[in-house]
Enzyme design. Sequence first.
Site, PDB file in Angstrom:
ATOM      1  N   ASP A  35      13.832  17.166  58.043  1.00 11.64           N
ATOM      2  CA  ASP A  35      13.756  17.157  56.574  1.00 11.64           C
ATOM      3  C   ASP A  35      13.518  15.776  55.990  1.00 11.64           C
ATOM      4  O   ASP A  35      13.350  15.647  54.784  1.00 11.64           O
ATOM      5  CB  ASP A  35      15.052  17.729  55.969  1.00 11.64           C
ATOM      6  CG  ASP A  35      16.227  16.789  56.135  1.00 11.64           C
ATOM      7  OD1 ASP A  35      16.427  16.269  57.260  1.00 11.64           O
ATOM      8  OD2 ASP A  35      16.950  16.557  55.148  1.00 11.64           O
ATOM      9  N   ASP A  82      21.453  17.865  59.680  1.00 15.59           N
ATOM     10  CA  ASP A  82      21.753  17.850  58.237  1.00 15.59           C
ATOM     11  C   ASP A  82      20.477  18.040  57.418  1.00 15.59           C
ATOM     12  O   ASP A  82      19.519  17.269  57.551  1.00 15.59           O
ATOM     13  CB  ASP A  82      22.370  16.509  57.818  1.00 15.59           C
ATOM     14  CG  ASP A  82      23.786  16.335  58.335  1.00 15.59           C
ATOM     15  OD1 ASP A  82      24.516  17.324  58.413  1.00 15.59           O
ATOM     16  OD2 ASP A  82      24.173  15.185  58.632  1.00 15.59           O
ATOM     17  N   ASP A 106      16.385  18.701  63.664  1.00 18.08           N
ATOM     18  CA  ASP A 106      17.331  17.821  62.989  1.00 18.08           C
ATOM     19  C   ASP A 106      18.493  18.708  62.509  1.00 18.08           C
ATOM     20  O   ASP A 106      18.350  19.934  62.440  1.00 18.08           O
ATOM     21  CB  ASP A 106      16.594  17.157  61.815  1.00 18.08           C
ATOM     22  CG  ASP A 106      17.528  16.480  60.872  1.00 18.08           C
ATOM     23  OD1 ASP A 106      18.205  15.533  61.290  1.00 18.08           O
ATOM     24  OD2 ASP A 106      17.613  16.914  59.698  1.00 18.08           O
TER      25      ASP A 106
HETATM   26  O1  LIG Z   1      24.163  12.570  58.785  1.00 15.37           O
HETATM   27  C1  LIG Z   1      23.145  11.862  58.579  1.00 15.37           C
HETATM   28  O2  LIG Z   1      23.154  10.799  57.929  1.00 15.37           O
HETATM   29  C2  LIG Z   1      21.818  12.331  59.102  1.00 15.37           C
HETATM   30  O3  LIG Z   1      21.916  13.504  59.867  1.00 15.37           O
HETATM   31  P1  LIG Z   1      20.564  14.226  60.356  1.00 15.37           P
HETATM   32  O4  LIG Z   1      19.849  13.241  61.254  1.00 15.37           O
HETATM   33  O5  LIG Z   1      21.055  15.448  61.067  1.00 15.37           O
HETATM   34  O6  LIG Z   1      19.778  14.541  59.125  1.00 15.37           O
HETATM   35 MG   LIG Z   2      18.258  15.573  58.137  1.00 13.22          MG
END
Ligand SMILES: O=C(O)COP(=O)(O)O
Ligand SMILES: [Mg+2]
Length: 233
Positions: A171, A11, A9
């Site tokens: 996360d 963020d 993932d």
């Molecule tokens: O930007 C978001 O809302 C989520 O991003 P992610 O899936 O990389 O955690």
């Molecule tokens: Mg994330």
Amino acid sequence: MTAPLVIFDLDGTLIDTAPDLIDSLNHTIAAADLAPVTFDDLTHLVGQGVRVMIRRAFELKKTPLDERTADRLFDRFIEHYEGHMPGKSRPYTGVVECLDRLSSAGMRLAVCTNKAGQLAFPLIEKLGLADRFVTMTCGDTFSVRKPDARHILGTIEKAGGDASRSVMIGDSVNDILAAHNARIPSVAVTFGYSDVAVETLGPDHVIGGYDELTTDLVEKLMSRSMPIAAAAK
Ligand SMILES: O=C(O)COP(=O)(O)O
Ligand SMILES: [Mg+2]
């Protein structure tokens, strides 16, 4: 045998983007006279991309949001976020060493993020990480996104991987649930943006830092996943 594929993932897992997400979100909602959000608020707002994040911020502030305003604020967020990238965002401690370690052991790496491609691609490019991944799929790559299994399965297909030789690192509930739905093992990181303790999400393993993401752990998780993946066929 197909090379192992480790799917990350973005963020809150690979990159600590929270300071910039908060800055851009507060810049965005200030235009509608909403008070700023905090890091704790962000953990409830982030995960399903910018549009959902803005909508959830309005819900949090108990303020109605019509479609036209939502579109305008989306554009305002994108302009601000793009204009400041990479801002304060940085890979988490140990990310680069971990990617080196996994790659050196012959493992392939991919990103599966709900962040829009328009933001995710330049971000990993500017942080010098783009070349490390065989593919990156984003919140708008397919018609579905995490926690839908097809986001992960589509990532595996694009990477030329095999579901029985893949592991998801994330996360939030979207990552762990998507891995569960795709019947692949998952590792939850404790340092991201989950609004609940990641242990409660049912990951196969939990790590508190990238030094714990070893090739042995990946191999061990994949060997456990095989009967499940085989049964799913
Ligand atoms: O930007 C978001 O809302 C989520 O991003 P992610 O899936 O990389 O955690
Ligand atoms: Mg994330």
